[in-house]
Design a protein around this motif. Structure first.
Motif, PDB file in Angstrom:
ATOM      1  N   SER A 224      -4.610 -20.237  35.315  1.00  0.00           N
ATOM      2  CA  SER A 224      -4.954 -20.031  33.919  1.00  0.00           C
ATOM      3  C   SER A 224      -4.486 -18.636  33.496  1.00  0.00           C
ATOM      4  O   SER A 224      -4.253 -17.764  34.345  1.00  0.00           O
ATOM      5  CB  SER A 224      -6.465 -20.148  33.709  1.00  0.00           C
ATOM      6  N   GLN A 225      -4.365 -18.420  32.190  1.00  0.00           N
ATOM      7  CA  GLN A 225      -3.923 -17.124  31.660  1.00  0.00           C
ATOM      8  C   GLN A 225      -4.892 -16.683  30.564  1.00  0.00           C
ATOM      9  O   GLN A 225      -5.122 -17.420  29.608  1.00  0.00           O
ATOM     10  CB  GLN A 225      -2.513 -17.224  31.083  1.00  0.00           C
ATOM     11  N   PHE A 226      -5.448 -15.492  30.722  1.00  0.00           N
ATOM     12  CA  PHE A 226      -6.290 -14.887  29.699  1.00  0.00           C
ATOM     13  C   PHE A 226      -5.718 -13.508  29.398  1.00  0.00           C
ATOM     14  O   PHE A 226      -6.029 -12.542  30.099  1.00  0.00           O
ATOM     15  CB  PHE A 226      -7.744 -14.783  30.159  1.00  0.00           C
ATOM     16  N   LYS A 227      -4.880 -13.410  28.391  1.00  0.00           N
ATOM     17  CA  LYS A 227      -4.182 -12.166  28.079  1.00  0.00           C
ATOM     18  C   LYS A 227      -4.779 -11.507  26.842  1.00  0.00           C
ATOM     19  O   LYS A 227      -5.018 -12.168  25.832  1.00  0.00           O
ATOM     20  CB  LYS A 227      -2.693 -12.421  27.824  1.00  0.00           C
TER      21      LYS A 227
ATOM     22  N   ARG B 190      -3.734  -8.888  20.068  1.00  0.00           N
ATOM     23  CA  ARG B 190      -3.287 -10.239  20.403  1.00  0.00           C
ATOM     24  C   ARG B 190      -4.137 -10.822  21.534  1.00  0.00           C
ATOM     25  O   ARG B 190      -4.554 -10.121  22.454  1.00  0.00           O
ATOM     26  CB  ARG B 190      -1.814 -10.228  20.825  1.00  0.00           C
ATOM     27  N   PHE B 191      -4.343 -12.149  21.446  1.00  0.00           N
ATOM     28  CA  PHE B 191      -5.047 -12.888  22.492  1.00  0.00           C
ATOM     29  C   PHE B 191      -4.224 -14.125  22.834  1.00  0.00           C
ATOM     30  O   PHE B 191      -3.766 -14.832  21.935  1.00  0.00           O
ATOM     31  CB  PHE B 191      -6.440 -13.288  22.018  1.00  0.00           C
TER      32      PHE B 191
ATOM     33  N   GLU C  82      -2.580 -19.023  21.136  1.00  0.00           N
ATOM     34  CA  GLU C  82      -2.177 -17.649  20.861  1.00  0.00           C
ATOM     35  C   GLU C  82      -2.802 -17.232  19.532  1.00  0.00           C
ATOM     36  O   GLU C  82      -2.789 -18.008  18.577  1.00  0.00           O
ATOM     37  CB  GLU C  82      -0.653 -17.532  20.770  1.00  0.00           C
ATOM     38  N   TRP C  83      -3.293 -16.015  19.476  1.00  0.00           N
ATOM     39  CA  TRP C  83      -3.972 -15.560  18.253  1.00  0.00           C
ATOM     40  C   TRP C  83      -3.642 -14.098  17.990  1.00  0.00           C
ATOM     41  O   TRP C  83      -3.942 -13.234  18.815  1.00  0.00           O
ATOM     42  CB  TRP C  83      -5.483 -15.751  18.401  1.00  0.00           C
ATOM     43  N   ASN C  84      -3.003 -13.850  16.859  1.00  0.00           N
ATOM     44  CA  ASN C  84      -2.875 -12.486  16.358  1.00  0.00           C
ATOM     45  C   ASN C  84      -4.192 -12.165  15.655  1.00  0.00           C
ATOM     46  O   ASN C  84      -4.346 -12.444  14.459  1.00  0.00           O
ATOM     47  CB  ASN C  84      -1.698 -12.375  15.390  1.00  0.00           C
ATOM     48  N   VAL C  85      -5.111 -11.594  16.383  1.00  0.00           N
ATOM     49  CA  VAL C  85      -6.487 -11.470  15.885  1.00  0.00           C
ATOM     50  C   VAL C  85      -6.524 -10.670  14.582  1.00  0.00           C
ATOM     51  O   VAL C  85      -7.144 -11.090  13.597  1.00  0.00           O
ATOM     52  CB  VAL C  85      -7.391 -10.811  16.953  1.00  0.00           C
ATOM     53  N   VAL C  86      -5.859  -9.515  14.567  1.00  0.00           N
ATOM     54  CA  VAL C  86      -5.845  -8.694  13.361  1.00  0.00           C
ATOM     55  C   VAL C  86      -4.629  -7.769  13.397  1.00  0.00           C
ATOM     56  O   VAL C  86      -4.232  -7.296  14.461  1.00  0.00           O
ATOM     57  CB  VAL C  86      -7.158  -7.882  13.224  1.00  0.00           C
TER      58      VAL C  86
ATOM     59  N   ILE D 152      -3.206 -18.378  14.209  1.00  0.00           N
ATOM     60  CA  ILE D 152      -3.525 -19.032  15.474  1.00  0.00           C
ATOM     61  C   ILE D 152      -2.434 -20.057  15.750  1.00  0.00           C
ATOM     62  O   ILE D 152      -2.076 -20.845  14.872  1.00  0.00           O
ATOM     63  CB  ILE D 152      -4.901 -19.702  15.427  1.00  0.00           C
ATOM     64  N   ILE D 153      -1.902 -20.043  16.976  1.00  0.00           N
ATOM     65  CA  ILE D 153      -0.858 -20.976  17.382  1.00  0.00           C
ATOM     66  C   ILE D 153      -1.391 -21.809  18.537  1.00  0.00           C
ATOM     67  O   ILE D 153      -1.893 -21.268  19.534  1.00  0.00           O
ATOM     68  CB  ILE D 153       0.420 -20.228  17.806  1.00  0.00           C
TER      69      ILE D 153
END
Length: 304
Positions: free
Chosen positions: A67-70, A89-90, A106-110, A139-140
């Motif tokens: 799994s990947q948690f970046k 980014r998340f 993928e999420w560009n949070v802010v 969110i992608i």
């Protein structure tokens, strides 16, 4: 004397505010009928913020086992200045079946940024520069499916299918507020392999689609491509490559191409990475992204 100083300060502040305003926006082109703050924004990768219509990563053709948690901070700046900022980014990826299928987000949070009036004129944005501000990002959603495993004359091949939602804010021209999706094959082949060092060639080929706000072109689209060389060691990996996509309209700088490189320092559970990318065509930004990746093994294994 005090009265004169007060009048001078008031006059100075008023004059400074007037100088900060653009003289006229009457020559802006309207691409559709609607709110004037957004109707003049051209929905294309070269006329919006750096994350509005992103170029996907090439990847290595493998779903993998981990799994990947970046979590990372992307620091970017526009060529010639005028638009600098930082993006939190998340990136999450979870193999529902090891080496076969995974889902990701993928999420560009802010975004925290400042865009000058000169750049706002270029992208045809009515609102004036208000200094440093922030906007929410997109969110992608991603799906990864292993199509073929590495064989003597064949590479690893993975199908990637992605949907960009409309969660990002179109204020200040940062995001599109319109959907996009892309689908491609990620491929990778080991060229030199030993116990400690591995050299791999990765590539991608597919298609990219995005909605526009033009009355004569509601959707733009074109081929998606990428090529990357990856050197993998027990303690680190380094890759360098180029990637992009070609819109068929030839309008609004719709053929972005990037040069990027990535260094990963590896450990048993945590990886630390730094990425640099810069635009080669129709992408007017460079960025330096640093972050950390927790990568526990997925518990779901493919039965033989």
């Amino acid at each position: 004397m005090m009265k004169q100083i007060t009048l001078f300060l008031i006059a100075f502040l008023i004059g400074n505010q007037l100088l900060a305003q653009r003289p006229s926006t009457n020559d802006f082109i309207h691409y559709y009928e609607g709110n004037k703050n957004y109707s003049t924004l051209l929905i294309a990768p070269g006329t919006l913020g750096p994350n509005a219509l992103p170029v996907p990563a090439t990847l290595n053709g493998r779903v993998g086992t981990d799994s990947q948690f970046k979590v990372s901070i992307d620091n970017y700046f526009r060529d010639g200045g005028g638009d600098n900022g930082h993006t939190l980014r998340f990136d999450f990826r979870f193999p529902v079946v090891q080496n076969f299928m995974a889902f990701g987000l993928e999420w560009n949070v802010v975004d925290y940024f400042r865009t000058t009036n000169a750049v706002r004129d270029y992208i045809q944005l009515y609102e004036d520069d208000q200094g440093w501000t922030n906007d929410l990002g997109d969110i992608i959603l991603n799906t990864y499916i292993q199509v073929l495993y590495d064989r003597e004359y064949w590479p690893d091949i993975m199908l990637v299918s992605s949907l960009k939602t409309t969660s990002g804010s179109i204020h200040d021209g940062r995001y599109t507020d319109l959907p996009a999706h892309w689908h491609y094959f990620s491929m990778g082949k080991d060229l030199i392999s030993s116990r400690k060092v591995n050299w791999r060639l990765n590539g991608m080929a597919g298609y990219y689609f995005w909605q526009t706000n033009q009355t004569d072109l509601e959707q733009n689209e074109g081929p998606l491509w990428g090529l990357e060389a990856e050197l993998d060691h027990q303690n680190f990996s380094f890759s360098v490559g180029t990637r992009g996509y070609n819109g068929w309209k030839y309008y609004g700088k719709d053929r972005p191409a990037l040069l990027d490189s990535r260094l990963v320092i590896k450990s048993k559970k945590w990886n630390y990475f730094a990425e640099f990318k810069t635009g080669l065509r129709d992408y007017l930004y460079s960025s330096f992204n640093i972050g950390v990746n927790w990568h526990p093994e997925s518990p779901f294994k493919l039965k033989k």
